[in-house]
Design a protein around this motif. Structure first.
Motif, PDB file in Angstrom:
ATOM      1  N   ASN A  80       0.797  -1.230   0.000  1.00  0.00           N
ATOM      2  CA  ASN A  80       0.000   0.000   0.000  1.00  0.00           C
ATOM      3  C   ASN A  80       0.831   1.282   0.000  1.00  0.00           C
ATOM      4  OD1 ASN A  80      -2.370  -1.528   0.179  1.00  0.00           O
ATOM      5  ND2 ASN A  80      -2.077  -1.704   2.410  1.00  0.00           N
ATOM      6  N   GLU A  81       2.005   1.246  -0.622  1.00  0.00           N
ATOM      7  CA  GLU A  81       2.783   2.492  -0.636  1.00  0.00           C
ATOM      8  C   GLU A  81       2.112   3.519  -1.552  1.00  0.00           C
ATOM      9  OE1 GLU A  81       6.712   1.307  -1.949  1.00  0.00           O
ATOM     10  OE2 GLU A  81       6.177   1.721  -4.012  1.00  0.00           O
ATOM     11  N   PRO A  82       2.304   4.824  -1.245  1.00  0.00           N
ATOM     12  CA  PRO A  82       1.644   5.849  -2.071  1.00  0.00           C
ATOM     13  C   PRO A  82       2.266   5.920  -3.466  1.00  0.00           C
ATOM     14  CG  PRO A  82       3.154   6.866  -0.492  1.00  0.00           C
ATOM     15  CD  PRO A  82       3.148   5.396  -0.185  1.00  0.00           C
ATOM     16  N   ILE A  83       1.441   6.295  -4.446  1.00  0.00           N
ATOM     17  CA  ILE A  83       1.939   6.408  -5.827  1.00  0.00           C
ATOM     18  C   ILE A  83       2.023   7.897  -6.175  1.00  0.00           C
ATOM     19  CG2 ILE A  83       1.538   5.780  -8.242  1.00  0.00           C
ATOM     20  CD1 ILE A  83       0.006   3.330  -7.192  1.00  0.00           C
ATOM     21  N   LEU A  84       3.267   8.340  -6.304  1.00  0.00           N
ATOM     22  CA  LEU A  84       3.515   9.778  -6.475  1.00  0.00           C
ATOM     23  C   LEU A  84       2.787  10.362  -7.680  1.00  0.00           C
ATOM     24  CD1 LEU A  84       5.230  12.058  -5.266  1.00  0.00           C
ATOM     25  CD2 LEU A  84       7.182  11.167  -6.545  1.00  0.00           C
ATOM     26  N   MET A  85       2.903   9.692  -8.830  1.00  0.00           N
ATOM     27  CA  MET A  85       2.331  10.263 -10.056  1.00  0.00           C
ATOM     28  C   MET A  85       0.800  10.225 -10.047  1.00  0.00           C
ATOM     29  SD  MET A  85       4.846   9.341 -13.234  1.00  0.00           S
ATOM     30  CE  MET A  85       5.455   7.741 -12.794  1.00  0.00           C
ATOM     31  N   GLU A  86       0.220   9.497  -9.066  1.00  0.00           N
ATOM     32  CA  GLU A  86      -1.247   9.432  -9.020  1.00  0.00           C
ATOM     33  C   GLU A  86      -1.824  10.305  -7.915  1.00  0.00           C
ATOM     34  OE1 GLU A  86      -2.609   5.390  -9.011  1.00  0.00           O
ATOM     35  OE2 GLU A  86      -1.569   4.963 -10.901  1.00  0.00           O
ATOM     36  N   HIS A  87      -0.986  11.095  -7.245  1.00  0.00           N
ATOM     37  CA  HIS A  87      -1.536  11.942  -6.180  1.00  0.00           C
ATOM     38  C   HIS A  87      -2.456  13.004  -6.780  1.00  0.00           C
ATOM     39  CE1 HIS A  87      -1.965  14.608  -2.797  1.00  0.00           C
ATOM     40  NE2 HIS A  87      -1.515  13.619  -2.034  1.00  0.00           N
ATOM     41  N   SER A  88      -3.596  13.244  -6.134  1.00  0.00           N
ATOM     42  CA  SER A  88      -4.607  14.132  -6.731  1.00  0.00           C
ATOM     43  C   SER A  88      -4.074  15.553  -6.933  1.00  0.00           C
ATOM     44  CB  SER A  88      -5.877  14.144  -5.871  1.00  0.00           C
ATOM     45  OG  SER A  88      -5.555  14.568  -4.573  1.00  0.00           O
ATOM     46  N   ILE A  89      -3.247  16.046  -6.025  1.00  0.00           N
ATOM     47  CA  ILE A  89      -2.717  17.417  -6.177  1.00  0.00           C
ATOM     48  C   ILE A  89      -1.810  17.485  -7.415  1.00  0.00           C
ATOM     49  CG2 ILE A  89      -1.090  19.081  -5.148  1.00  0.00           C
ATOM     50  CD1 ILE A  89      -2.439  18.651  -2.492  1.00  0.00           C
ATOM     51  N   LYS A  91      -1.930  15.508 -10.003  1.00  0.00           N
ATOM     52  CA  LYS A  91      -2.753  15.320 -11.207  1.00  0.00           C
ATOM     53  C   LYS A  91      -3.511  16.600 -11.568  1.00  0.00           C
ATOM     54  CE  LYS A  91      -4.939  11.288 -11.625  1.00  0.00           C
ATOM     55  NZ  LYS A  91      -5.617  10.046 -11.180  1.00  0.00           N
ATOM     56  N   THR A  92      -4.032  17.279 -10.547  1.00  0.00           N
ATOM     57  CA  THR A  92      -4.801  18.505 -10.818  1.00  0.00           C
ATOM     58  C   THR A  92      -3.896  19.594 -11.396  1.00  0.00           C
ATOM     59  OG1 THR A  92      -6.271  17.975  -9.004  1.00  0.00           O
ATOM     60  CG2 THR A  92      -6.300  20.263  -9.742  1.00  0.00           C
ATOM     61  N   ILE A  93      -2.700  19.747 -10.811  1.00  0.00           N
ATOM     62  CA  ILE A  93      -1.781  20.776 -11.335  1.00  0.00           C
ATOM     63  C   ILE A  93      -1.370  20.413 -12.765  1.00  0.00           C
ATOM     64  CG2 ILE A  93       0.476  21.886 -11.003  1.00  0.00           C
ATOM     65  CD1 ILE A  93       0.034  21.588  -7.968  1.00  0.00           C
ATOM     66  N   ALA A  94      -1.187  19.127 -13.033  1.00  0.00           N
ATOM     67  CA  ALA A  94      -0.841  18.698 -14.397  1.00  0.00           C
ATOM     68  C   ALA A  94      -1.972  19.052 -15.378  1.00  0.00           C
ATOM     69  CB  ALA A  94      -0.573  17.189 -14.410  1.00  0.00           C
ATOM     70  N   GLU A  95      -3.210  18.811 -14.953  1.00  0.00           N
ATOM     71  CA  GLU A  95      -4.335  19.162 -15.837  1.00  0.00           C
ATOM     72  C   GLU A  95      -4.347  20.670 -16.102  1.00  0.00           C
ATOM     73  OE1 GLU A  95      -7.815  17.579 -13.863  1.00  0.00           O
ATOM     74  OE2 GLU A  95      -7.003  15.546 -14.097  1.00  0.00           O
ATOM     75  N   ASN A  96      -4.101  21.472 -15.056  1.00  0.00           N
ATOM     76  CA  ASN A  96      -4.107  22.938 -15.224  1.00  0.00           C
ATOM     77  C   ASN A  96      -3.033  23.394 -16.216  1.00  0.00           C
ATOM     78  OD1 ASN A  96      -6.113  23.037 -13.357  1.00  0.00           O
ATOM     79  ND2 ASN A  96      -4.801  23.655 -11.643  1.00  0.00           N
ATOM     80  N   HIS A  97      -1.894  22.699 -16.233  1.00  0.00           N
ATOM     81  CA  HIS A  97      -0.789  23.089 -17.130  1.00  0.00           C
ATOM     82  C   HIS A  97      -0.820  22.314 -18.444  1.00  0.00           C
ATOM     83  CE1 HIS A  97       1.756  25.742 -14.566  1.00  0.00           C
ATOM     84  NE2 HIS A  97       1.116  25.125 -13.587  1.00  0.00           N
ATOM     85  N   ARG A  98      -1.839  21.468 -18.613  1.00  0.00           N
ATOM     86  CA  ARG A  98      -1.955  20.621 -19.817  1.00  0.00           C
ATOM     87  C   ARG A  98      -0.662  19.828 -20.074  1.00  0.00           C
ATOM     88  NH1 ARG A  98      -6.682  22.422 -22.167  1.00  0.00           N
ATOM     89  NH2 ARG A  98      -7.146  24.592 -21.734  1.00  0.00           N
ATOM     90  N   CYS A  99      -0.197  19.206 -19.004  1.00  0.00           N
ATOM     91  CA  CYS A  99       0.991  18.352 -19.152  1.00  0.00           C
ATOM     92  C   CYS A  99       0.780  17.114 -18.280  1.00  0.00           C
ATOM     93  CB  CYS A  99       2.254  19.129 -18.755  1.00  0.00           C
ATOM     94  SG  CYS A  99       2.318  19.540 -17.021  1.00  0.00           S
ATOM     95  N   THR A 100       1.801  16.301 -18.134  1.00  0.00           N
ATOM     96  CA  THR A 100       1.621  15.047 -17.393  1.00  0.00           C
ATOM     97  C   THR A 100       2.068  15.208 -15.928  1.00  0.00           C
ATOM     98  OG1 THR A 100       3.842  14.214 -17.852  1.00  0.00           O
ATOM     99  CG2 THR A 100       2.139  13.744 -19.507  1.00  0.00           C
ATOM    100  N   PRO A 101       1.565  14.326 -15.048  1.00  0.00           N
ATOM    101  CA  PRO A 101       2.028  14.362 -13.653  1.00  0.00           C
ATOM    102  C   PRO A 101       3.550  14.235 -13.552  1.00  0.00           C
ATOM    103  CG  PRO A 101       0.062  13.009 -13.819  1.00  0.00           C
ATOM    104  CD  PRO A 101       0.455  13.359 -15.230  1.00  0.00           C
ATOM    105  N   ALA A 102       4.158  13.395 -14.398  1.00  0.00           N
ATOM    106  CA  ALA A 102       5.629  13.244 -14.349  1.00  0.00           C
ATOM    107  C   ALA A 102       6.294  14.592 -14.616  1.00  0.00           C
ATOM    108  CB  ALA A 102       6.076  12.207 -15.382  1.00  0.00           C
ATOM    109  N   ASP A 131      11.236  17.949 -21.758  1.00  0.00           N
ATOM    110  CA  ASP A 131      10.381  19.111 -21.987  1.00  0.00           C
ATOM    111  C   ASP A 131       9.813  19.685 -20.686  1.00  0.00           C
ATOM    112  OD1 ASP A 131      10.875  18.902 -24.643  1.00  0.00           O
ATOM    113  OD2 ASP A 131       8.955  17.992 -25.190  1.00  0.00           O
ATOM    114  N   ALA A 132       9.915  18.924 -19.606  1.00  0.00           N
ATOM    115  CA  ALA A 132       9.416  19.438 -18.317  1.00  0.00           C
ATOM    116  C   ALA A 132      10.149  20.708 -17.907  1.00  0.00           C
ATOM    117  CB  ALA A 132       9.578  18.365 -17.240  1.00  0.00           C
TER     118      ALA A 132
END
Ligand SMILES: NC(=O)c1ccc[n+]([C@@H]2O[C@H](COP(=O)([O-])OP(=O)(O)OC[C@H]3O[C@@H](n4cnc5c(N)ncnc54)[C@H](OP(=O)(O)O)[C@@H]3O)[C@@H](O)[C@H]2O)c1
Length: 174
Positions: A80-89, A91-102, A131-132
Motif C-alpha cells: 500500500n505504498e503511495p503512488i507519487l504520479m497518481e496523487h490528486s494534487i 494530477k490537478t496541477i498537471a491538468e491545469n498546465h496541460r501536461c503530465t504528472p511526471a 520538456d518538463a
C-alpha cells in the motif's frame, strides 16, 4: 576520489546518499569538497534541511527517483505504498498546465534548484521528461506541492544491507 581528481581521472567528484552528519565529516576533513550530493528527492521526501545545508556549503543536489521509482523490484516495495504520479494534487496541477504528472514532478524539482534524473526506457517519455524544463510553475503550485512532505522513502536502504557488509539502513538517514 580526491586522488582520482588530482590525477586527472575524474573531472567532478561528489557523493550519494549522504546525510548532513556524513557531509560534515567529509567537508571537515577533505582538500577537495564534493561538488554534488545525489539523494532521493521528490514531493513526498523534499529533504528541505539537507537541501538547505548542501546549498549553504555550495554542494549541488541531484534528485534521484523523482517520479517515485515505480519499476524498482517488488522486494523494495511496501504494501500500500503511495503512488507519487497518481496523487490528486499532482494530477490537478498537471491538468491545469496541460501536461503530465511526471512533468509536474520534474518541474517542481527544477524550480527548487535541484538537478533531476528521471529514468525511462521509452523514447516519448524521455522527450516528455526533457520538456518538463519548459513548464513554469507558479508560487501557488509550488506551495501546494510542498504540502505533500510525508517523509516517505521509496528507496529506504534495506536492499543494501547484505551479509558481509556493515550497512544498517536506519543509520543512512538523518
Ligand atoms: N544514488 C542512488 O543510490 C540511487 C538510488 C535509486 C535510483 N538512482 C538513480 O535515479 C534514477 C531514477 O530513479 P528510479 O529509476 O529509481 O525512479 P524514477 O525515475 O522516479 O521512476 C522510474 C519509473 O518512472 C517511469 N517513467 C519515467 N518517465 C515517465 C513519464 N514521463 N511518465 C510516466 N512514467 C514515467 C519509468 O517507466 P518507463 O521506463 O517505462 O518510462 C519507471 O517505471 C536512475 O538513474 C537510478 O539509477 C540512484
Amino acid at each position: 576520489m580526491q586522488e582520482a581528481q588530482r590525477a586527472g581521472l575524474a573531472t567532478h567528484i561528489g557523493v550519494s546518499n549522504f546525510n548532513i552528519s556524513k557531509i560534515k565529516n567529509i567537508i571537515n576533513d577533505c582538500k577537495i569538497a564534493p561538488e554534488l550530493n545525489q539523494v532521493e528527492m521528490h514531493p513526498f521526501l523534499p529533504q528541505q534541511e539537507l537541501f538547505d545545508f548542501c546549498m549553504t556549503h555550495r554542494i549541488n543536489v541531484t534528485a534521484y527517483s523523482p517520479l517515485g521509482s515505480g519499476d524498482r523490484p517488488d522486494r523494495m516495495k511496501k504494501d500500500n505504498e503511495p503512488i507519487l504520479m497518481e496523487h490528486s494534487i499532482i494530477k490537478t496541477i498537471a491538468e491545469n498546465h496541460r501536461c503530465t504528472p511526471a512533468q509536474i514532478l520534474l518541474a517542481w524539482a527544477l524550480t527548487r534548484g535541484t538537478g533531476v534524473i528521471p529514468k525511462s526506457t521509452n523514447k516519448e517519455r524521455i522527450k516528455q521528461n526533457y520538456d518538463a524544463s519548459l513548464i513554469k510553475l507558479s508560487q501557488a503550485d509550488m506551495a501546494e506541492i510542498d504540502q505533500l512532505d510525508y517523509e516517505f522513502r521509496f528507496v529506504n536502504g534495506e536492499a543494501w544491507e547484505m551479509e558481509g557488509n556493515n550497512y544498517v539502513a536506519e543509520k543512512f538517514w538523518d
